[in-house]
Design a protein around this motif. Structure first.
Motif, PDB file in Angstrom:
ATOM      1  N   ALA A   5       0.831  -1.197   0.000  1.00 47.16           N
ATOM      2  CA  ALA A   5       0.000   0.000   0.000  1.00 47.16           C
ATOM      3  C   ALA A   5       0.869   1.252   0.000  1.00 47.16           C
ATOM      4  N   LEU A   6       0.455   2.238  -0.790  1.00 46.45           N
ATOM      5  CA  LEU A   6       1.168   3.506  -0.827  1.00 46.45           C
ATOM      6  C   LEU A   6       0.817   4.341   0.400  1.00 46.45           C
ATOM      7  N   THR A   7       1.817   4.986   0.944  1.00 48.26           N
ATOM      8  CA  THR A   7       1.605   5.967   1.999  1.00 48.26           C
ATOM      9  C   THR A   7       1.964   7.339   1.450  1.00 48.26           C
ATOM     10  N   HIS A   8       1.123   8.337   1.758  1.00 43.73           N
ATOM     11  CA  HIS A   8       1.400   9.706   1.329  1.00 43.73           C
ATOM     12  C   HIS A   8       2.063  10.425   2.508  1.00 43.73           C
ATOM     13  N   ALA A  32      14.229   5.559  -1.593  1.00 42.98           N
ATOM     14  CA  ALA A  32      13.106   5.008  -0.838  1.00 42.98           C
ATOM     15  C   ALA A  32      11.912   4.710  -1.741  1.00 42.98           C
ATOM     16  N   ASN A  33      12.161   4.666  -3.047  1.00 42.95           N
ATOM     17  CA  ASN A  33      11.106   4.397  -4.029  1.00 42.95           C
ATOM     18  C   ASN A  33       9.957   5.396  -3.906  1.00 42.95           C
ATOM     19  N   GLY A  34      10.315   6.641  -3.622  1.00 40.22           N
ATOM     20  CA  GLY A  34       9.315   7.667  -3.420  1.00 40.22           C
ATOM     21  C   GLY A  34       9.062   8.497  -4.664  1.00 40.22           C
ATOM     22  N   ASN A  35       7.841   8.990  -4.772  1.00 37.19           N
ATOM     23  CA  ASN A  35       7.453   9.874  -5.865  1.00 37.19           C
ATOM     24  C   ASN A  35       6.979  11.188  -5.267  1.00 37.19           C
ATOM     25  N   ILE A  36       7.653  12.298  -5.603  1.00 42.93           N
ATOM     26  CA  ILE A  36       7.287  13.599  -5.063  1.00 42.93           C
ATOM     27  C   ILE A  36       6.029  14.113  -5.757  1.00 42.93           C
ATOM     28  N   GLU A  57       4.801  10.064  -2.188  1.00 49.16           N
ATOM     29  CA  GLU A  57       4.146   8.765  -2.153  1.00 49.16           C
ATOM     30  C   GLU A  57       5.196   7.668  -2.192  1.00 49.16           C
ATOM     31  N   SER A  58       5.063   6.706  -1.281  1.00 53.71           N
ATOM     32  CA  SER A  58       6.005   5.592  -1.250  1.00 53.71           C
ATOM     33  C   SER A  58       5.349   4.415  -0.559  1.00 53.71           C
ATOM     34  N   ALA A  59       5.721   3.206  -0.973  1.00 54.76           N
ATOM     35  CA  ALA A  59       5.158   1.994  -0.385  1.00 54.76           C
ATOM     36  C   ALA A  59       6.084   1.365   0.650  1.00 54.76           C
ATOM     37  N   VAL A  60       7.205   2.025   0.967  1.00 54.11           N
ATOM     38  CA  VAL A  60       8.153   1.445   1.920  1.00 54.11           C
ATOM     39  C   VAL A  60       7.732   1.783   3.347  1.00 54.11           C
ATOM     40  N   ARG A  62       8.013   3.221   7.239  1.00 52.91           N
ATOM     41  CA  ARG A  62       8.587   4.451   7.761  1.00 52.91           C
ATOM     42  C   ARG A  62      10.070   4.270   8.099  1.00 52.91           C
ATOM     43  N   GLU A  63      10.408   3.179   8.769  1.00 57.19           N
ATOM     44  CA  GLU A  63      11.804   2.979   9.189  1.00 57.19           C
ATOM     45  C   GLU A  63      12.743   2.960   7.992  1.00 57.19           C
ATOM     46  N   PHE A  64      12.339   2.309   6.898  1.00 60.29           N
ATOM     47  CA  PHE A  64      13.187   2.270   5.701  1.00 60.29           C
ATOM     48  C   PHE A  64      13.339   3.673   5.113  1.00 60.29           C
ATOM     49  N   PHE A  65      12.226   4.412   5.035  1.00 56.47           N
ATOM     50  CA  PHE A  65      12.254   5.771   4.500  1.00 56.47           C
ATOM     51  C   PHE A  65      13.191   6.650   5.343  1.00 56.47           C
ATOM     52  N   GLU A  66      13.038   6.570   6.657  1.00 57.56           N
ATOM     53  CA  GLU A  66      13.863   7.384   7.545  1.00 57.56           C
ATOM     54  C   GLU A  66      15.342   7.026   7.413  1.00 57.56           C
ATOM     55  N   ASN A  67      15.641   5.752   7.246  1.00 57.53           N
ATOM     56  CA  ASN A  67      17.034   5.328   7.088  1.00 57.53           C
ATOM     57  C   ASN A  67      17.662   5.873   5.811  1.00 57.53           C
ATOM     58  N   GLN A  68      16.849   6.052   4.768  1.00 52.77           N
ATOM     59  CA  GLN A  68      17.372   6.647   3.530  1.00 52.77           C
ATOM     60  C   GLN A  68      17.621   8.150   3.711  1.00 52.77           C
TER      61      GLN A  68
END
Length: 286
Positions: A5-8, A32-36, A57-60, A62-68
């Motif tokens: 699931a995508l998180t905004h 983080a495989n994110g789309n602005i 928008e990203s499906a990863v 939170r911890e993975f996103f923060e680590n990036q």
């Protein structure tokens, strides 16, 4: 097999302005495989600070996103925050007797028009208890007639803020002055509203004073609360033209409308992470 699931997300950044920030942050978001989906940035030439607000928008997780993000935020000594778009901000409202601002906040919260959650309303009078009850929000009365009463109330506020994880305190025409210690403790987390006649018409009955002087413009200012009374960083202001034929009661009605609108807008921008502090000023990404 279903896709994650995508998180905004909403990401805010404040740091010293220097080359490479946008490139570095964009690279971390890509990792983080994110789309602005929304981007704002601003450099203050007065303070040399860089401000950015991004929706991603990203499906990863939170911890993975923060680590990036972490290596970039550390390299540039960033003050940053990552949140979920639309998350309801825990908000405590303080009131006295005037209900126009409280009513607007409670109505818009219930209607889903304002991303806040109000777990309680507290007042130094009982007048607005029925209004809070109408919206199914608990109300606490704390009468203040002495310094001891004020201290006890502020101790109650501290306890409630900690227990309920309150992120924002709104003074919705709360006619008591918070202590310098409390203002400093929660600086950047308390929003106040007042009419824009200051410093011209101080004290009681400002609209009567304005009417007697034949003002042509009335308005309201929403700002962060600091230890300096009514001098905190301004978040939002509005003004309305009035006519010589408008009665004092008409001016009060117009003034209440503009106060409600201005406070609600300031609360909305705060809840959406669109307000960033730049010393005594604010940067608003709207």
């Amino acid at each position: 097999m279903t896709s994650p699931a995508l998180t905004h997300w909403v990401l805010t950044i404040v740091c010293e302005d220097q080359p490479g920030i946008v490139h570095a942050i964009s690279g971390a978001i890509l990792a983080a495989n994110g789309n602005i989906t929304e981007a704002h940035q601003y450099t203050s030439h007065d303070t040399g600070r860089f401000f950015m607000r991004l929706q991603v928008e990203s499906a990863v997780p939170r911890e993975f996103f923060e680590n990036q993000l972490l290596p970039v935020t550390q390299r540039y000594s960033m003050d940053w925050n990552l949140d979920v778009v639309g998350r309801k901000v825990k908000t405590l409202v303080l009131v006295s007797k005037s209900g126009h601002c409280l009513n607007d906040l409670l109505f818009r919260q219930r209607a889903g028009q304002l991303p806040i959650e109000i777990p309680a309303v507290m007042g130094n009078h009982s007048d607005l208890g029925e209004m809070a009850q109408f919206y199914s929000v608990p109300f606490e009365e704390h009468k203040i007639s002495s310094d001891a009463d004020k201290k006890a109330f502020e101790d109650r506020l501290r306890t409630f803020i900690a227990e309920e994880k309150i992120e924002l305190v709104v003074l919705a025409r709360y006619m008591q002055i918070l202590s310098e210690e409390f203002c400093k403790e929660f600086e950047g987390r308390i929003i106040n509203i007042h009419h824009s006649f200051l410093p011209g018409f101080k004290g009681a009955n400002p609209y009567a004073q304005a009417h007697s002087r034949g003002v042509k413009l009335i308005g309201a200012t929403a700002h962060f609360v600091t230890a300096d009374l009514d001098e905190g960083p301004i978040i939002e202001q509005n003004v309305v033209r009035v006519e010589h034929s408008d009665s004092k009661n008409r001016l009060v009605s117009i003034g209440q409308d503009v106060e409600s609108k201005t406070l609600t807008q300031a609360v909305r921008w705060f809840a959406e992470s669109r307000v960033l502090l730049d010393g005594a000023r604010t940067v608003i990404f709207n």
